[in-house]
Design a protein around this motif. Structure first.
Motif, PDB file in Angstrom:
ATOM      1  N   ALA A 134       4.036   5.209   6.566  1.00 19.78           N
ATOM      2  CA  ALA A 134       3.880   6.657   6.463  1.00 19.78           C
ATOM      3  C   ALA A 134       5.175   7.292   6.944  1.00 19.78           C
ATOM      4  O   ALA A 134       5.714   6.913   7.983  1.00 19.78           O
ATOM      5  CB  ALA A 134       2.714   7.134   7.312  1.00 19.78           C
ATOM      6  N   SER A 155      -4.169  13.242   4.193  1.00 25.01           N
ATOM      7  CA  SER A 155      -3.429  11.999   4.009  1.00 25.01           C
ATOM      8  C   SER A 155      -4.393  10.904   3.579  1.00 25.01           C
ATOM      9  O   SER A 155      -5.592  10.968   3.873  1.00 25.01           O
ATOM     10  CB  SER A 155      -2.694  11.585   5.286  1.00 25.01           C
ATOM     11  OG  SER A 155      -3.614  11.210   6.276  1.00 25.01           O
ATOM     12  N   THR A 156      -3.875   9.922   2.857  1.00 21.96           N
ATOM     13  CA  THR A 156      -4.681   8.784   2.437  1.00 21.96           C
ATOM     14  C   THR A 156      -3.767   7.601   2.189  1.00 21.96           C
ATOM     15  O   THR A 156      -2.548   7.761   2.072  1.00 21.96           O
ATOM     16  CB  THR A 156      -5.518   9.112   1.178  1.00 21.96           C
ATOM     17  OG1 THR A 156      -6.473   8.081   0.959  1.00 21.96           O
ATOM     18  CG2 THR A 156      -4.640   9.273  -0.053  1.00 21.96           C
ATOM     19  N   VAL A 157      -4.365   6.445   2.117  1.00 24.99           N
ATOM     20  CA  VAL A 157      -3.647   5.227   1.760  1.00 24.99           C
ATOM     21  C   VAL A 157      -4.235   4.723   0.456  1.00 24.99           C
ATOM     22  O   VAL A 157      -5.459   4.601   0.326  1.00 24.99           O
ATOM     23  CB  VAL A 157      -3.775   4.144   2.855  1.00 24.99           C
ATOM     24  CG1 VAL A 157      -3.138   2.837   2.405  1.00 24.99           C
ATOM     25  CG2 VAL A 157      -3.144   4.631   4.145  1.00 24.99           C
ATOM     26  N   ASP A 192       0.837  -1.199   0.000  1.00 22.93           N
ATOM     27  CA  ASP A 192       0.000   0.000   0.000  1.00 22.93           C
ATOM     28  C   ASP A 192       0.870   1.247   0.000  1.00 22.93           C
ATOM     29  O   ASP A 192       1.952   1.264   0.577  1.00 22.93           O
ATOM     30  CB  ASP A 192      -0.907   0.029   1.233  1.00 22.93           C
ATOM     31  CG  ASP A 192      -1.954  -1.074   1.214  1.00 22.93           C
ATOM     32  OD1 ASP A 192      -2.246  -1.608   0.131  1.00 22.93           O
ATOM     33  OD2 ASP A 192      -2.471  -1.397   2.293  1.00 22.93           O
ATOM     34  N   TRP A 193       0.370   2.284  -0.634  1.00 23.84           N
ATOM     35  CA  TRP A 193       1.103   3.552  -0.725  1.00 23.84           C
ATOM     36  C   TRP A 193       0.472   4.567   0.216  1.00 23.84           C
ATOM     37  O   TRP A 193      -0.753   4.707   0.237  1.00 23.84           O
ATOM     38  CB  TRP A 193       1.057   4.082  -2.150  1.00 23.84           C
ATOM     39  CG  TRP A 193       1.836   3.252  -3.113  1.00 23.84           C
ATOM     40  CD1 TRP A 193       1.366   2.203  -3.851  1.00 23.84           C
ATOM     41  CD2 TRP A 193       3.208   3.394  -3.452  1.00 23.84           C
ATOM     42  NE1 TRP A 193       2.376   1.701  -4.624  1.00 23.84           N
ATOM     43  CE2 TRP A 193       3.517   2.410  -4.400  1.00 23.84           C
ATOM     44  CE3 TRP A 193       4.214   4.269  -3.040  1.00 23.84           C
ATOM     45  CZ2 TRP A 193       4.783   2.265  -4.947  1.00 23.84           C
ATOM     46  CZ3 TRP A 193       5.477   4.129  -3.587  1.00 23.84           C
ATOM     47  CH2 TRP A 193       5.754   3.143  -4.530  1.00 23.84           C
ATOM     48  N   HIS A 194       1.276   5.288   0.958  1.00 22.56           N
ATOM     49  CA  HIS A 194       0.822   6.354   1.850  1.00 22.56           C
ATOM     50  C   HIS A 194       1.120   7.690   1.166  1.00 22.56           C
ATOM     51  O   HIS A 194       2.252   7.913   0.716  1.00 22.56           O
ATOM     52  CB  HIS A 194       1.551   6.280   3.193  1.00 22.56           C
ATOM     53  CG  HIS A 194       1.237   5.018   3.931  1.00 22.56           C
ATOM     54  ND1 HIS A 194       0.347   4.990   4.976  1.00 22.56           N
ATOM     55  CD2 HIS A 194       1.668   3.749   3.753  1.00 22.56           C
ATOM     56  CE1 HIS A 194       0.249   3.751   5.407  1.00 22.56           C
ATOM     57  NE2 HIS A 194       1.044   2.983   4.692  1.00 22.56           N
TER      58      HIS A 194
END
Length: 140
Positions: free
Chosen positions: A113, A125-127, A5-7
């Motif tokens: 993060a 912010s989001t994932v 997953d990308w932060h």
């Protein structure tokens, strides 16, 4: 949460990039003359650049996909930079992109993060979740 997953963080303008590398220099580092004397050296170099290009493509795609959630408009003020934290076996890389508006910056990292100082403001912010099918699509 997957390590794939990308932060994506939206933070106030960052104006100091010491210790970071421009994205193109990270993906395509200079090769010393004579460094490819052996075919295995060339194979290693090609593999390393492919990994770096895949990581950079994933980071930029995550920023694009997170766009509306973190207010990314899609325009760079200058080339993004790549940094690395000093812990983690994978080098703990992150990408910093500065937007061509008021200089708002975005920090993109995979699997974690980026820790910020307690006084730093995070606007949004989001994932960005990455499924196995999407991961396969990012391969070059």
């Amino acid at each position: 949460m997957s390590t794939r997953d990308w932060h994506v963080l939206c933070v106030p303008p960052i104006d100091r990039f010491e210790g970071m590398t421009p994205l193109t220099s990270y993906v395509f580092p200079a090769t010393a003359a004579g460094a490819l004397a052996d075919p295995y050296d060339a194979e290693y170099l090609i593999g390393e650049r492919k990994e770096r290009l895949e990581w950079a493509g994933g980071a930029l795609d995550a920023l694009r996909r997170a766009g509306s959630k973190v207010h990314w408009d899609g325009d760079f003020r200058h080339e993004p930079y790549v940094g690395a934290l000093l812990w983690g076996s994978d080098g703990a890389l992150y990408l910093v992109a500065k937007q061509e508006n008021n200089g708002t910056c975005f920090i993109v990292s995979q699997g974690f993060a980026v820790p910020l100082p307690p006084t730093e403001t995070i606007f949004f912010s989001t994932v960005v979740r990455e499924s196995r099918a999407e991961a396969a699509d990012l391969r070059f």
